[in-house]
Design a protein around this motif. Structure first.
Motif, PDB file in Angstrom:
ATOM      1  N   LEU A 222      13.068 -59.776  56.187  1.00  0.00           N
ATOM      2  CA  LEU A 222      12.998 -58.564  55.374  1.00  0.00           C
ATOM      3  C   LEU A 222      12.737 -58.908  53.916  1.00  0.00           C
ATOM      4  O   LEU A 222      11.934 -58.256  53.244  1.00  0.00           O
TER       5      LEU A 222
ATOM      6  N   GLU B  14      19.766 -52.018  57.200  1.00  0.00           N
ATOM      7  CA  GLU B  14      18.373 -52.386  57.440  1.00  0.00           C
ATOM      8  C   GLU B  14      18.289 -53.628  58.328  1.00  0.00           C
ATOM      9  O   GLU B  14      17.398 -53.732  59.191  1.00  0.00           O
TER      10      GLU B  14
ATOM     11  N   ARG C  28      19.063 -52.603  61.912  1.00  0.00           N
ATOM     12  CA  ARG C  28      17.960 -51.884  62.557  1.00  0.00           C
ATOM     13  C   ARG C  28      16.888 -52.824  63.087  1.00  0.00           C
ATOM     14  O   ARG C  28      16.154 -52.474  64.008  1.00  0.00           O
ATOM     15  N   HIS C  29      16.781 -54.018  62.528  1.00  0.00           N
ATOM     16  CA  HIS C  29      15.691 -54.926  62.894  1.00  0.00           C
ATOM     17  C   HIS C  29      16.111 -56.151  63.697  1.00  0.00           C
ATOM     18  O   HIS C  29      15.260 -56.826  64.282  1.00  0.00           O
TER      19      HIS C  29
END
Length: 224
Positions: free
Chosen positions: A47, A95, A98-99
């Motif tokens: 990310l 975040e 979520r990934h």
């Protein structure tokens, strides 16, 4: 010198694996290892570097290049360092959550992480939690447990945890995200999320953390 037995704790997102595994390690005087944090660390780096999560080759290379260090202190104060930086809190960001399943389903990423995890477990006396500990990482562990709970219960726990950390996110959103993570984890081609055949399955819906810990410790004591 006799090698201590290992404890494998598996289960889906929000089942309370990490919290319970830490307490079990403390009670047994074992070392705690959170394998999920390793996948989260790779995800965090991806990310930060704006990686394309559909580019499995690039993510696999990233997982072999980053330096991940795990530290479990005398009080099982678990910390994870990524390329020398303490990212213990950062990897819990929504975040990343979520990934992370998108990264963890990549076969070469899993191969790279499992290799490191198996080295960590060689000395024994380890409580390790994750998604494939009893089936892949430590199939010879004497004590194996699979923690689960209803999707709603797991979402409520995660929602409270995030609110305490200062993140504003709706419960419905978390329910949907956990359901999606379950789908990815259970249906990935390599090392899917399933209980080991000899694992003790514990549904923690409606149980407190201490009640689950007592159940696990009691089983270990009875099997010594």
């Amino acid at each position: 010198m006799k090698v201590k037995n290992n404890v494998a704790i598996d289960g889906p997102a929000g089942a309370g694996k990490s919290t319970i595994a830490k307490l079990i390690a403390k009670k047994l005087g074992f070392i705690y290892i959170d394998t999920g944090s390793m996948y989260r660390a790779v995800t965090l780096k991806a990310l930060q570097k704006n990686y394309d999560f559909d580019d499995h080759g690039a993510l696999a290379r990233l997982s072999s290049e980053v330096k991940i260090e795990l530290f479990s202190g005398a009080q099982n104060d678990f910390r994870i360092f990524l390329d020398g930086e303490d990212v213990t809190e950062h990897i819990r960001q929504p975040e990343v959550s979520r990934h992370v399943s998108l990264v963890a389903k990549i076969p070469q990423v899993r191969k790279n992480m499992v290799r490191q995890q198996q080295i960590m477990a060689q000395t024994g006396g380890v409580v390790m939690d994750g998604r494939d500990i009893g089936t892949r990482v430590m199939p010879d562990a004497k004590y194996k447990f699979f923690l689960t709970a209803s999707t709603e219960e797991r979402a409520k726990r995660r929602h409270l945890e995030l609110l305490q950390q200062g993140y504003e996110i709706s419960l419905d959103t978390i329910i949907a995200e956990i359901a999606e993570r379950d789908n990815i984890d259970q249906n990935r081609a390599v090392d899917p999320l399933v209980p080991a055949e000899d694992a003790v399955i514990i549904d923690s819906t409606g149980l407190t953390i201490n009640q689950v810990v007592e159940l696990i410790v009691k089983h270990i004591d009875e099997c010594k």
